[in-house]
Design a protein around this motif. Sequence first.
Motif, PDB file in Angstrom:
ATOM      1  N   LEU A   1       0.809  -1.225   0.000  1.00  0.00           N
ATOM      2  CA  LEU A   1       0.000   0.000   0.000  1.00  0.00           C
ATOM      3  C   LEU A   1       0.841   1.273   0.000  1.00  0.00           C
ATOM      4  CD1 LEU A   1      -2.853  -1.179   2.359  1.00  0.00           C
ATOM      5  CD2 LEU A   1      -3.075  -0.606  -0.068  1.00  0.00           C
TER       6      LEU A   1
ATOM      7  N   CYS B   1      -4.742 -14.732  -9.442  1.00  0.00           N
ATOM      8  CA  CYS B   1      -5.853 -14.494 -10.380  1.00  0.00           C
ATOM      9  C   CYS B   1      -5.724 -15.406 -11.599  1.00  0.00           C
ATOM     10  CB  CYS B   1      -5.888 -13.031 -10.820  1.00  0.00           C
ATOM     11  SG  CYS B   1      -6.477 -11.915  -9.526  1.00  0.00           S
TER      12      CYS B   1
ATOM     13  N   ILE C   1     -13.687 -12.788  -8.144  1.00  0.00           N
ATOM     14  CA  ILE C   1     -14.663 -11.698  -8.231  1.00  0.00           C
ATOM     15  C   ILE C   1     -14.094 -10.409  -7.654  1.00  0.00           C
ATOM     16  CG2 ILE C   1     -17.032 -10.992  -7.610  1.00  0.00           C
ATOM     17  CD1 ILE C   1     -16.918 -13.537  -9.369  1.00  0.00           C
TER      18      ILE C   1
ATOM     19  N   ALA D   1     -10.455  -8.595  -5.439  1.00  0.00           N
ATOM     20  CA  ALA D   1      -9.163  -8.689  -4.751  1.00  0.00           C
ATOM     21  C   ALA D   1      -9.012  -7.449  -3.895  1.00  0.00           C
ATOM     22  CB  ALA D   1      -8.022  -8.793  -5.759  1.00  0.00           C
ATOM     23  N   ARG D   2      -8.415  -7.612  -2.731  1.00  0.00           N
ATOM     24  CA  ARG D   2      -8.190  -6.446  -1.873  1.00  0.00           C
ATOM     25  C   ARG D   2      -6.765  -6.450  -1.348  1.00  0.00           C
ATOM     26  NH1 ARG D   2     -13.555  -5.599   1.964  1.00  0.00           N
ATOM     27  NH2 ARG D   2     -15.087  -6.191   0.379  1.00  0.00           N
ATOM     28  N   VAL D   3      -6.245  -5.258  -1.168  1.00  0.00           N
ATOM     29  CA  VAL D   3      -4.967  -5.114  -0.484  1.00  0.00           C
ATOM     30  C   VAL D   3      -5.248  -4.361   0.800  1.00  0.00           C
ATOM     31  CG1 VAL D   3      -2.563  -4.395  -0.667  1.00  0.00           C
ATOM     32  CG2 VAL D   3      -3.879  -4.830  -2.746  1.00  0.00           C
TER      33      VAL D   3
ATOM     34  N   LYS E   1      -3.875  -3.409   5.091  1.00  0.00           N
ATOM     35  CA  LYS E   1      -2.689  -3.197   5.908  1.00  0.00           C
ATOM     36  C   LYS E   1      -2.486  -4.335   6.916  1.00  0.00           C
ATOM     37  CE  LYS E   1      -1.061   0.834   6.324  1.00  0.00           C
ATOM     38  NZ  LYS E   1      -0.617   2.174   6.718  1.00  0.00           N
TER      39      LYS E   1
ATOM     40  N   ILE F   1      -8.141  -7.527 -15.063  1.00  0.00           N
ATOM     41  CA  ILE F   1      -7.172  -7.623 -13.967  1.00  0.00           C
ATOM     42  C   ILE F   1      -7.475  -8.879 -13.138  1.00  0.00           C
ATOM     43  CG2 ILE F   1      -6.173  -6.436 -11.967  1.00  0.00           C
ATOM     44  CD1 ILE F   1      -5.817  -4.738 -14.417  1.00  0.00           C
ATOM     45  N   LEU F   2      -8.757  -9.107 -12.884  1.00  0.00           N
ATOM     46  CA  LEU F   2      -9.156 -10.239 -12.040  1.00  0.00           C
ATOM     47  C   LEU F   2      -8.994 -11.587 -12.728  1.00  0.00           C
ATOM     48  CD1 LEU F   2     -12.221  -8.637 -10.281  1.00  0.00           C
ATOM     49  CD2 LEU F   2     -10.100  -9.347  -9.200  1.00  0.00           C
TER      50      LEU F   2
ATOM     51  N   LYS G   1      -2.354   0.471  -9.660  1.00  0.00           N
ATOM     52  CA  LYS G   1      -2.392   0.462  -8.197  1.00  0.00           C
ATOM     53  C   LYS G   1      -1.057   0.898  -7.624  1.00  0.00           C
ATOM     54  CE  LYS G   1      -2.823  -3.596  -6.203  1.00  0.00           C
ATOM     55  NZ  LYS G   1      -1.409  -3.819  -5.872  1.00  0.00           N
TER      56      LYS G   1
ATOM     57  N   VAL H   1      -2.554   5.487   1.916  1.00  0.00           N
ATOM     58  CA  VAL H   1      -3.437   4.523   1.257  1.00  0.00           C
ATOM     59  C   VAL H   1      -3.697   3.374   2.241  1.00  0.00           C
ATOM     60  CG1 VAL H   1      -3.860   3.115  -0.778  1.00  0.00           C
ATOM     61  CG2 VAL H   1      -2.385   5.118  -0.952  1.00  0.00           C
ATOM     62  N   ILE H   2      -4.937   3.274   2.678  1.00  0.00           N
ATOM     63  CA  ILE H   2      -5.289   2.275   3.699  1.00  0.00           C
ATOM     64  C   ILE H   2      -5.770   0.987   3.061  1.00  0.00           C
ATOM     65  CG2 ILE H   2      -6.745   1.869   5.765  1.00  0.00           C
ATOM     66  CD1 ILE H   2      -4.824   4.233   6.074  1.00  0.00           C
ATOM     67  N   GLU H   3      -6.333   1.102   1.876  1.00  0.00           N
ATOM     68  CA  GLU H   3      -6.882  -0.091   1.240  1.00  0.00           C
ATOM     69  C   GLU H   3      -6.892   0.085  -0.277  1.00  0.00           C
ATOM     70  OE1 GLU H   3     -10.330  -1.527   3.292  1.00  0.00           O
ATOM     71  OE2 GLU H   3     -10.963  -2.788   1.625  1.00  0.00           O
ATOM     72  N   ALA H   4      -6.788  -1.029  -0.982  1.00  0.00           N
ATOM     73  CA  ALA H   4      -6.967  -1.022  -2.437  1.00  0.00           C
ATOM     74  C   ALA H   4      -7.851  -2.212  -2.780  1.00  0.00           C
ATOM     75  CB  ALA H   4      -5.629  -1.118  -3.146  1.00  0.00           C
ATOM     76  N   ARG H   5      -8.708  -2.031  -3.765  1.00  0.00           N
ATOM     77  CA  ARG H   5      -9.561  -3.146  -4.183  1.00  0.00           C
ATOM     78  C   ARG H   5      -9.553  -3.256  -5.703  1.00  0.00           C
ATOM     79  NH1 ARG H   5     -15.073  -3.160  -0.441  1.00  0.00           N
ATOM     80  NH2 ARG H   5     -14.035  -2.550   1.498  1.00  0.00           N
ATOM     81  N   VAL H   6      -9.668  -4.466  -6.170  1.00  0.00           N
ATOM     82  CA  VAL H   6      -9.889  -4.698  -7.594  1.00  0.00           C
ATOM     83  C   VAL H   6     -11.269  -5.329  -7.718  1.00  0.00           C
ATOM     84  CG1 VAL H   6      -8.972  -5.675  -9.719  1.00  0.00           C
ATOM     85  CG2 VAL H   6      -7.433  -5.256  -7.795  1.00  0.00           C
ATOM     86  N   ILE H   7     -12.108  -4.732  -8.542  1.00  0.00           N
ATOM     87  CA  ILE H   7     -13.477  -5.251  -8.704  1.00  0.00           C
ATOM     88  C   ILE H   7     -13.812  -5.398 -10.187  1.00  0.00           C
ATOM     89  CG2 ILE H   7     -14.294  -4.348  -6.484  1.00  0.00           C
ATOM     90  CD1 ILE H   7     -15.583  -2.023  -8.009  1.00  0.00           C
ATOM     91  N   LYS H   8     -14.896  -6.117 -10.451  1.00  0.00           N
ATOM     92  CA  LYS H   8     -15.283  -6.379 -11.833  1.00  0.00           C
ATOM     93  C   LYS H   8     -16.038  -5.196 -12.462  1.00  0.00           C
ATOM     94  CE  LYS H   8     -15.525 -10.523 -13.177  1.00  0.00           C
ATOM     95  NZ  LYS H   8     -15.898 -11.833 -13.689  1.00  0.00           N
TER      96      LYS H   8
ATOM     97  N   GLN I   1     -21.565  -4.412  -8.146  1.00  0.00           N
ATOM     98  CA  GLN I   1     -20.313  -4.444  -7.371  1.00  0.00           C
ATOM     99  C   GLN I   1     -19.685  -3.053  -7.272  1.00  0.00           C
ATOM    100  OE1 GLN I   1     -17.454  -7.297  -8.877  1.00  0.00           O
ATOM    101  NE2 GLN I   1     -16.348  -7.422  -6.936  1.00  0.00           N
TER     102      GLN I   1
END
Lengths: 243, 243
Positions: A19, A32, A43, A45-47, A49, B18-19, B28, B42-49, B54
Amino acid sequence: MKKKKNPTACVIIIGNEILSGRTIDTNKNYLCKELTSNGIDVIEARVIKDNEKQIINTIKQVRKKFNYVFTTGGIGPTHDDITSLSIAKAFKVDLIKNKKAVNILKKYYSSNELELNKSRLKMAYIPKGAELLHNPITKAAGFRIKNVYVMAGIPEIMEAMFKKIILKIKKGIPYISRNILLNLPESNIAKDLSNIQNKFKEVEIGSYPFFKGKLKGVNVVLRSKNKLEINKAYKEIKKKTNI
Amino acid sequence: MKKKKNPTACVIIIGNEILSGRTIDTNKNYLCKELTSNGIDVIEARVIKDNEKQIINTIKQVRKKFNYVFTTGGIGPTHDDITSLSIAKAFKVDLIKNKKAVNILKKYYSSNELELNKSRLKMAYIPKGAELLHNPITKAAGFRIKNVYVMAGIPEIMEAMFKKIILKIKKGIPYISRNILLNLPESNIAKDLSNIQNKFKEVEIGSYPFFKGKLKGVNVVLRSKNKLEINKAYKEIKKKTNI
């Protein structure tokens, strides 16, 4: 007849270093790709801490939504490795010294003439009721608890763990994929693609433009579990774009 | 005196490619690095469809939790570009033809002797009340609605958009980072690191082991907003590891 759905998965990458941008995350792409090629649909993915509260909340949330959850990172011997404890808390079970894990580590360290010190022993603490996941490289195990698979963060070790996991879990039907590379802006073919997408509901048509210097082009990617349908859609796109 | 906290951010990468593992996500890492170096955590990152439901659910959830949300992907001219509509729905506003966006596109396409067709015009539909984000490359704008910044998915365009955004938004104090590379297993220094971490609460000490063939080593990374503290912690680790 109702069509069988593929199992679904969520990938959770745990680590401050991802991050902050310091470390490039390669685990997500590996997982993936491997899951998809085994018919397991990723469906989300998350990153997140290395933060207890964030790990607990994330796991609680995603494990209900997907068939499988795969985590990487934070199961090593140092103070910042808090994944195992956090996962135990998410499942409301104790983190206990796992005898099997201790024996594996004992054997490994004695054969390398190294001391199984307190930090190393930390890696044998596993949530109660979890099943160990084999680590053929450094032997410190990952674990599975319910539908959550907890793996190491070091790519080489994670991949070795995953290769064992994938042999055992339920898979689906992999998508067939076909690719058409076009040297034109995607806005030129957007209307045709939209019509073809409406005609072939079983085919997922993606349009991915790219830049190479000044050259604009687009990759049209067709994905489907139905070979006949994907071939029909492919032919129609080829025909419309005259190539 | 209470210390000022840095603004927080969440990065949302939108895209099936990406998924499925087909495309390696580079956005990212770029955003994480740039935000962090501007004192935005940056506390969080997400990959979504590319999935309306969603996208809506994700945006609703994360925009309450973080100061900024940055999305990439899905604002092009094709049928699979559904981000703008989904964001409008998440904010319960209409997606409307934005006059300013139309004029920018008109000018761009006429100067390139291209037709502003219906597909291209799709890129001028922006959620009501949103502010346009300048795209110096292909001119099709991104937009900001409340604390959500919606950018293109093509890295070159996203980066150009972001460079304009970062000039305007509120930043924090960037972390200072120091690095110690050790050619020993992290379990050898885990206890010392833990003690030093307990002593220096203002320093975030991360331990990142790596493999290079058979060589095991560890990168100890210290991060802090306090220069004095990070230097003290750095010295203590150096002393403990005798290098």
